[in-house]
Motif scaffolding. Sequence first.
Motif, PDB file in Angstrom:
ATOM      1  N   SER A  40     -51.602 -56.479 -37.632  1.00 33.37           N
ATOM      2  CA  SER A  40     -50.812 -56.415 -36.392  1.00 33.37           C
ATOM      3  C   SER A  40     -49.465 -57.109 -36.566  1.00 33.37           C
ATOM      4  N   GLU A  44     -45.706 -55.344 -36.206  1.00 33.20           N
ATOM      5  CA  GLU A  44     -44.619 -55.893 -35.386  1.00 33.20           C
ATOM      6  C   GLU A  44     -43.364 -56.133 -36.221  1.00 33.20           C
ATOM      7  N   THR A  47     -41.211 -53.136 -37.014  1.00 33.94           N
ATOM      8  CA  THR A  47     -40.445 -52.509 -35.926  1.00 33.94           C
ATOM      9  C   THR A  47     -38.958 -52.789 -36.083  1.00 33.94           C
ATOM     10  N   VAL A  60     -38.394 -60.743 -32.382  1.00 35.62           N
ATOM     11  CA  VAL A  60     -39.530 -60.824 -33.299  1.00 35.62           C
ATOM     12  C   VAL A  60     -39.409 -62.019 -34.244  1.00 35.62           C
TER      13      VAL A  60
END
Length: 124
Positions: A40, A44, A47, A60
């Motif tokens: 996960s 992220e 992205t 982020v």
Amino acid sequence: MKRRWSVLLLAGLCSLAFVISALPSAARQEPCDLRNWMESSLVEIETIKVGMTRRELMKVFRAQGGIFTRTQQQFVYRGSSHIHVTVKFEEVGQPGIIAPEQGDIGDDKIVEISTPFIAREMID
């Protein structure tokens, strides 16, 4: 004889339980949980793409301390202080600004982002 083996087995199990309890919680974490967290986190991190702005990157990641320029800087993943990327930017607007404290540089465009890597965080 059976009693001796039983005592040795019990002593071995107690020793193993002691060693496991002394491990940090992350080391005791189920491999599946760690794998899911890593997956996960990578989703992220991935992205963030070339062409995005510094402002989007900062959702982020956060800036790492140390020496940097406006056009190249290292960032730390918000989910773990050990995951880093190096990012190169194209300046947009307000020439001459070197650091975010001097003005809004959030519109600078990402022109290159490294593969995530693991390192200790540098703190000023």
